[in-house]
Design a protein around this motif. Structure first.
Motif, PDB file in Angstrom:
ATOM      1  N   ASN A  67     -31.610 -24.329   1.724  1.00 23.25           N
ATOM      2  CA  ASN A  67     -32.074 -25.500   2.471  1.00 23.25           C
ATOM      3  C   ASN A  67     -33.146 -25.104   3.482  1.00 23.25           C
ATOM      4  OD1 ASN A  67     -32.201 -28.249   3.052  1.00 23.25           O
ATOM      5  ND2 ASN A  67     -30.688 -28.112   4.702  1.00 23.25           N
ATOM      6  N   GLN A  68     -33.951 -24.115   3.130  1.00 26.08           N
ATOM      7  CA  GLN A  68     -35.062 -23.659   3.947  1.00 26.08           C
ATOM      8  C   GLN A  68     -36.295 -23.528   3.055  1.00 26.08           C
ATOM      9  OE1 GLN A  68     -34.900 -23.051   7.300  1.00 26.08           O
ATOM     10  NE2 GLN A  68     -32.706 -23.497   7.415  1.00 26.08           N
ATOM     11  N   ILE A  69     -37.473 -23.555   3.652  1.00 26.86           N
ATOM     12  CA  ILE A  69     -38.718 -23.432   2.904  1.00 26.86           C
ATOM     13  C   ILE A  69     -38.978 -21.967   2.569  1.00 26.86           C
ATOM     14  CG2 ILE A  69     -41.224 -23.722   3.009  1.00 26.86           C
ATOM     15  CD1 ILE A  69     -40.734 -26.138   4.857  1.00 26.86           C
ATOM     16  N   ILE A  70     -39.162 -21.678   1.270  1.00 24.18           N
ATOM     17  CA  ILE A  70     -39.474 -20.303   0.850  1.00 24.18           C
ATOM     18  C   ILE A  70     -40.890 -20.189   0.298  1.00 24.18           C
ATOM     19  CG2 ILE A  70     -37.043 -19.796   0.360  1.00 24.18           C
ATOM     20  CD1 ILE A  70     -37.842 -19.979  -2.662  1.00 24.18           C
ATOM     21  N   GLY A 319     -40.548 -15.899   9.168  1.00 24.79           N
ATOM     22  CA  GLY A 319     -40.270 -17.129   8.448  1.00 24.79           C
ATOM     23  C   GLY A 319     -38.830 -17.574   8.579  1.00 24.79           C
ATOM     24  N   ALA A 320     -37.997 -16.670   9.101  1.00 26.48           N
ATOM     25  CA  ALA A 320     -36.593 -17.004   9.343  1.00 26.48           C
ATOM     26  C   ALA A 320     -36.222 -16.763  10.801  1.00 26.48           C
ATOM     27  CB  ALA A 320     -35.687 -16.173   8.434  1.00 26.48           C
ATOM     28  N   GLU A 321     -37.238 -16.402  11.620  1.00 23.24           N
ATOM     29  CA  GLU A 321     -36.946 -16.074  13.025  1.00 23.24           C
ATOM     30  C   GLU A 321     -36.369 -17.258  13.787  1.00 23.24           C
ATOM     31  OE1 GLU A 321     -41.297 -17.407  13.129  1.00 23.24           O
ATOM     32  OE2 GLU A 321     -39.974 -16.306  11.767  1.00 23.24           O
ATOM     33  N   HIS A 322     -36.662 -18.486  13.312  1.00 23.84           N
ATOM     34  CA  HIS A 322     -36.122 -19.670  13.996  1.00 23.84           C
ATOM     35  C   HIS A 322     -34.607 -19.739  13.885  1.00 23.84           C
ATOM     36  CE1 HIS A 322     -36.729 -20.768   9.820  1.00 23.84           C
ATOM     37  NE2 HIS A 322     -35.936 -21.813   9.967  1.00 23.84           N
ATOM     38  N   LEU A 323     -34.043 -19.101  12.854  1.00 21.21           N
ATOM     39  CA  LEU A 323     -32.587 -19.062  12.720  1.00 21.21           C
ATOM     40  C   LEU A 323     -31.961 -18.115  13.742  1.00 21.21           C
ATOM     41  CD1 LEU A 323     -32.357 -18.975   8.822  1.00 21.21           C
ATOM     42  CD2 LEU A 323     -32.188 -20.965  10.332  1.00 21.21           C
ATOM     43  N   SER A 354     -51.523  -9.388   5.141  1.00 19.90           N
ATOM     44  CA  SER A 354     -50.802 -10.641   5.323  1.00 19.90           C
ATOM     45  C   SER A 354     -49.324 -10.323   5.445  1.00 19.90           C
ATOM     46  CB  SER A 354     -51.032 -11.570   4.122  1.00 19.90           C
ATOM     47  OG  SER A 354     -50.048 -12.582   4.060  1.00 19.90           O
ATOM     48  N   MET A 355     -48.589 -11.133   6.178  1.00 22.76           N
ATOM     49  CA  MET A 355     -47.144 -10.933   6.252  1.00 22.76           C
ATOM     50  C   MET A 355     -46.514 -11.040   4.871  1.00 22.76           C
ATOM     51  SD  MET A 355     -46.477 -10.192   9.385  1.00 22.76           S
ATOM     52  CE  MET A 355     -44.717 -10.404   9.594  1.00 22.76           C
ATOM     53  N   ASP A 356     -47.165 -11.749   3.940  1.00 24.95           N
ATOM     54  CA  ASP A 356     -46.625 -11.897   2.593  1.00 24.95           C
ATOM     55  C   ASP A 356     -46.889 -10.669   1.723  1.00 24.95           C
ATOM     56  OD1 ASP A 356     -45.142 -13.598   0.840  1.00 24.95           O
ATOM     57  OD2 ASP A 356     -46.968 -13.930  -0.322  1.00 24.95           O
ATOM     58  N   ASN A 357     -47.577  -9.646   2.264  1.00 22.89           N
ATOM     59  CA  ASN A 357     -47.725  -8.401   1.519  1.00 22.89           C
ATOM     60  C   ASN A 357     -46.405  -7.635   1.444  1.00 22.89           C
ATOM     61  OD1 ASN A 357     -51.011  -7.845   2.951  1.00 22.89           O
ATOM     62  ND2 ASN A 357     -50.469  -8.748   0.981  1.00 22.89           N
ATOM     63  N   ASN A 358     -45.411  -8.042   2.248  1.00 24.25           N
ATOM     64  CA  ASN A 358     -44.186  -7.259   2.354  1.00 24.25           C
ATOM     65  C   ASN A 358     -43.377  -7.183   1.066  1.00 24.25           C
ATOM     66  OD1 ASN A 358     -41.029  -7.426   2.975  1.00 24.25           O
ATOM     67  ND2 ASN A 358     -41.955  -6.016   4.421  1.00 24.25           N
ATOM     68  N   PRO A 359     -43.103  -8.260   0.332  1.00 28.11           N
ATOM     69  CA  PRO A 359     -42.286  -8.069  -0.870  1.00 28.11           C
ATOM     70  C   PRO A 359     -42.946  -7.056  -1.800  1.00 28.11           C
ATOM     71  CG  PRO A 359     -42.486 -10.404  -0.373  1.00 28.11           C
ATOM     72  CD  PRO A 359     -43.439  -9.684   0.538  1.00 28.11           C
ATOM     73  N   SER A 360     -42.191  -6.020  -2.173  1.00 32.45           N
ATOM     74  CA  SER A 360     -42.715  -4.968  -3.043  1.00 32.45           C
ATOM     75  C   SER A 360     -42.665  -5.424  -4.499  1.00 32.45           C
ATOM     76  CB  SER A 360     -41.872  -3.701  -2.875  1.00 32.45           C
ATOM     77  OG  SER A 360     -40.568  -3.925  -3.412  1.00 32.45           O
ATOM     78  N   PRO A 361     -43.331  -4.692  -5.407  1.00 31.91           N
ATOM     79  CA  PRO A 361     -43.218  -5.022  -6.822  1.00 31.91           C
ATOM     80  C   PRO A 361     -41.764  -5.059  -7.299  1.00 31.91           C
ATOM     81  CG  PRO A 361     -45.037  -3.516  -6.493  1.00 31.91           C
ATOM     82  CD  PRO A 361     -44.341  -3.647  -5.168  1.00 31.91           C
ATOM     83  N   ASN A 363     -39.131  -5.805  -5.409  1.00 30.46           N
ATOM     84  CA  ASN A 363     -38.553  -7.034  -4.867  1.00 30.46           C
ATOM     85  C   ASN A 363     -38.880  -8.215  -5.773  1.00 30.46           C
ATOM     86  OD1 ASN A 363     -39.432  -6.150  -1.440  1.00 30.46           O
ATOM     87  ND2 ASN A 363     -37.605  -5.622  -2.588  1.00 30.46           N
ATOM     88  N   LYS A 364     -40.149  -8.297  -6.188  1.00 28.53           N
ATOM     89  CA  LYS A 364     -40.593  -9.425  -7.007  1.00 28.53           C
ATOM     90  C   LYS A 364     -39.948  -9.381  -8.390  1.00 28.53           C
ATOM     91  CE  LYS A 364     -44.867 -10.117  -4.452  1.00 28.53           C
ATOM     92  NZ  LYS A 364     -46.351 -10.042  -4.441  1.00 28.53           N
ATOM     93  N   ALA A 365     -39.821  -8.186  -8.946  1.00 26.83           N
ATOM     94  CA  ALA A 365     -39.151  -8.063 -10.242  1.00 26.83           C
ATOM     95  C   ALA A 365     -37.696  -8.517 -10.145  1.00 26.83           C
ATOM     96  CB  ALA A 365     -39.229  -6.626 -10.739  1.00 26.83           C
ATOM     97  N   GLY A 366     -37.106  -8.344  -8.953  1.00 24.37           N
ATOM     98  CA  GLY A 366     -35.725  -8.763  -8.727  1.00 24.37           C
ATOM     99  C   GLY A 366     -35.575 -10.230  -8.385  1.00 24.37           C
ATOM    100  N   GLY A 367     -36.695 -10.978  -8.335  1.00 23.69           N
ATOM    101  CA  GLY A 367     -36.610 -12.421  -8.148  1.00 23.69           C
ATOM    102  C   GLY A 367     -37.075 -12.935  -6.808  1.00 23.69           C
ATOM    103  N   LEU A 368     -37.495 -12.042  -5.893  1.00 22.33           N
ATOM    104  CA  LEU A 368     -37.971 -12.487  -4.588  1.00 22.33           C
ATOM    105  C   LEU A 368     -39.464 -12.806  -4.679  1.00 22.33           C
ATOM    106  CD1 LEU A 368     -36.084  -9.934  -2.320  1.00 22.33           C
ATOM    107  CD2 LEU A 368     -35.560 -12.357  -2.622  1.00 22.33           C
ATOM    108  N   THR A 369     -39.831 -14.025  -4.325  1.00 22.28           N
ATOM    109  CA  THR A 369     -41.192 -14.496  -4.554  1.00 22.28           C
ATOM    110  C   THR A 369     -42.097 -14.329  -3.345  1.00 22.28           C
ATOM    111  OG1 THR A 369     -40.342 -16.110  -6.141  1.00 22.28           O
ATOM    112  CG2 THR A 369     -42.548 -16.522  -5.257  1.00 22.28           C
ATOM    113  N   THR A 370     -41.611 -14.653  -2.146  1.00 17.63           N
ATOM    114  CA  THR A 370     -42.419 -14.601  -0.924  1.00 17.63           C
ATOM    115  C   THR A 370     -41.648 -13.909   0.178  1.00 17.63           C
ATOM    116  OG1 THR A 370     -41.571 -16.680  -0.002  1.00 17.63           O
ATOM    117  CG2 THR A 370     -43.457 -16.839  -1.530  1.00 17.63           C
ATOM    118  N   ILE A 371     -42.355 -13.550   1.252  1.00 15.66           N
ATOM    119  CA  ILE A 371     -41.686 -12.973   2.420  1.00 15.66           C
ATOM    120  C   ILE A 371     -40.727 -13.978   3.037  1.00 15.66           C
ATOM    121  CG2 ILE A 371     -43.569 -13.616   3.986  1.00 15.66           C
ATOM    122  CD1 ILE A 371     -41.151 -10.579   4.211  1.00 15.66           C
ATOM    123  N   LEU A 372     -41.023 -15.265   2.924  1.00 14.47           N
ATOM    124  CA  LEU A 372     -40.134 -16.286   3.478  1.00 14.47           C
ATOM    125  C   LEU A 372     -38.769 -16.232   2.800  1.00 14.47           C
ATOM    126  CD1 LEU A 372     -42.699 -19.239   3.553  1.00 14.47           C
ATOM    127  CD2 LEU A 372     -42.123 -17.680   5.428  1.00 14.47           C
TER     128      LEU A 372
END
Length: 515
Positions: A67-70, A319-323, A354-361, A363-372
């Motif tokens: 229920n959060q924006i990713i 992107g989750a610091e508000h939590l 960019s902060m979105d440079n963080n997910p590694s290859p 991470n992305k192969a494991g299903g994580l799309t963005t840093i959010l």
């Protein structure tokens, strides 16, 4: 963020819905085109851990998970689509920090009923979980000699008469010269070295330099708050007359420390004396569903028993610091966290990143799309209790309860700062299979999925994948993990310790100009 999945725990289900308002679900295993999940039919094969659209998402509209924006749809997405980097883009957006909105009283366990572990109580009252002798280096130029010294103590029989000493470890690094003699760079390095020098898991140590470096030992050691009874030696290679003479003198100095270091016994101490470091690496989409929430449940238990937990990796809460600000016990604490986020935004922009440079290859192969998306899963490690303190890199953590430290997302650098801050046990969650270890602090590896746990059973300590495969609850796995943490603090060795990891993973954050 408390993860309260709608469909988790239903053994055998092909997908996991994390919130009723989400427009995606997560594949619980690799799924073929034509499979029906959550009322939609897959339009193509979807790998394990990846997302499936269960509603239409027009271009530019948010993709919601937890229920959060990713992220935001970069192409039109229809029900049954595979949702990933090909049709989702990162985009900055405003978050409602709502400082303190979720602060609630902690239901502390009465002191007489609190959990305990078998710790080593130092003369100054600090409590250790391990008992090492250390070799710290002021500069990279003394690193090879330091490793030579430590290697001498791996010879058979040398430590046989000292069963209470866990070993002699050399913690070396790649800086200490070619830098300014004041400013942020040398301040961070010296703060990190001070944190290790003062760490209770060291019974004594040798500080080794070359002699002509910028980071002089007398400057490094200024302000150290050491137990007067702790044996400490300093020497430089140039003053000793070269490498061979230095190794010989250092080995004798450390041998002289062994009898005193061996004079320790473990005794019952309350869990309130524990400082638990939290980190993740090699994450996958299950990290935020299994291991991270389970670790969060264990953190909640530790806080209720009076202990301390330290979450790091600032780029991985972006992107989750508000939590977290919603859980901050004061505006000052929330502001410090937000300031750290802004520093990272400026830092990455300055370096054309960019902060979105963080997910590694991986991470992305494991299903994580963005840093959010990665961040929303990462903050789950911190449980649900109040945020009581925010610290700079390698600063001494003094607050009880759940705290945060500003560290990079790069695992060795992050854990180095957290241990310098005082962590006496580390918990490290991983979905792809990280083999990191951390001396002088034991590191517990938490696997996010059963397949990887079974494939790397000689590295992983706890399988949190049973939350999906066996239908165990997050709370039950968290309770079991809490006991595992106490057992580890009491001396039980982790797999990374058995394998000898930890000497090469000391990596202070290098800031400032290299000259």
């Amino acid at each position: 963020m408390a993860v309260t999945p709608v469909s988790i725990g239903r053994r055998g289900e092909p997908s996991v819905r994390l919130h009723a308002a989400d427009n995606v679900v997560v594949a619980a295993r690799a799924l073929a085109a034509g499979t029906t999940v959550d009322g939609v039919t897959l339009r193509r094969d979807v790998p394990a851990g990846h997302k499936i659209a269960v509603a239409e998402i027009p271009v530019g509209e948010p993709v919601r998970k937890y229920n959060q924006i990713i992220g935001f749809a970069s192409a039109a997405i229809v029900p049954g689509d595979h949702v990933h980097t090909h049709n989702v883009a990162f985009q900055a957006f405003e978050r409602d920090y709502a400082v303190g909105a979720d602060v609630t009283p902690v239901e502390y366990v009465p002191e007489a009923e609190r959990a305990t572990f078998q710790g080593i109580v130092r003369a100054d009252g600090k409590v250790a979980t391990r008992n090492y002798l250390g070799i710290l280096t002021s500069v990279n130029c003394s690193a090879t000699a330091a490793k030579m010294i430590a290697d001498q103590f791996r010879r058979p029989g040398l430590l046989d008469d000292y069963p209470n000493v866990d070993g002699v470890v050399a913690l070396t690094h790649g800086t200490g010269c070619g830098m300014a003699d004041d400013g942020e760079g040398i301040a961070v390095l010296r703060r990190t070295l001070a944190g290790y020098a003062e760490h209770p898991n060291f019974a004594g140590f040798l500080m080794l330099g070359l002699g002509c470096e910028v980071n002089q030992i007398r400057g490094v050691s200024q302000g150290w708050r050491l137990d007067p009874s702790r044996p400490v030696e300093t020497m430089t290679i140039q003053e000793q007359g070269g490498t061979v003479a230095t190794v010989r003198a250092a080995v004798e100095a450390l041998k002289a420390m062994l009898p005193k270091a061996n004079e320790v016994t473990r005794q019952t101490v309350p869990a309130s004396e524990l400082v638990l470091g939290l980190n993740c690496g090699g994450s996958d989409a299950y990290s935020g569903i299994t291991a991270n929430p389970a670790l969060g449940a264990a953190v909640d238990l530790l806080v209720r028993h009076g202990g301390t937990a330290v979450l790091g990796e600032t780029p991985e809460v972006y992107g989750a610091e508000h939590l977290l600000t919603r859980r901050a016990v004061s505006p000052e604490i929330a502001e410090k966290l937000v300031d750290q986020i802004h520093w990272w935004e400026a830092y990455t922009a300055k370096n054309n990143g960019s902060m979105d440079n963080n997910p590694s290859p991986g991470n992305k192969a494991g299903g994580l799309t963005t840093i959010l998306e990665k961040s929303l899963g990462a903050v789950a490690k911190g449980g649900t209790t109040n945020l009581t303190g925010v610290y700079g890199y390698a600063e001494k953590v003094t607050a009880k309860g759940f705290t945060f430290m500003d560290t990079p997302g790069y695992d060795p650098v992050s854990v180095t700062g957290i241990i310098a801050g005082g962590a006496t046990v580390m918990c490290f969650t991983t979905g792809r299979g990280s083999v990191l270890g951390t001396k002088p602090t034991p590191s517990i590896k938490l696997a996010t999925n059963t397949e990887m746990y079974e494939r790397m059973s000689g590295d992983m300590d706890v399988n949190c994948g049973v939350i999906l495969t066996d239908g165990e609850s997050v709370e039950a796995v968290g309770e079991r993990l809490f006991q595992f943490i106490l057992d580890t603090a009491s001396g039980r060795k982790t797999f990374s310790e058995e394998l000898g990891f930890g000497q090469e993973e000391f990596v202070p954050w290098q800031l400032g100009a290299v000259m």
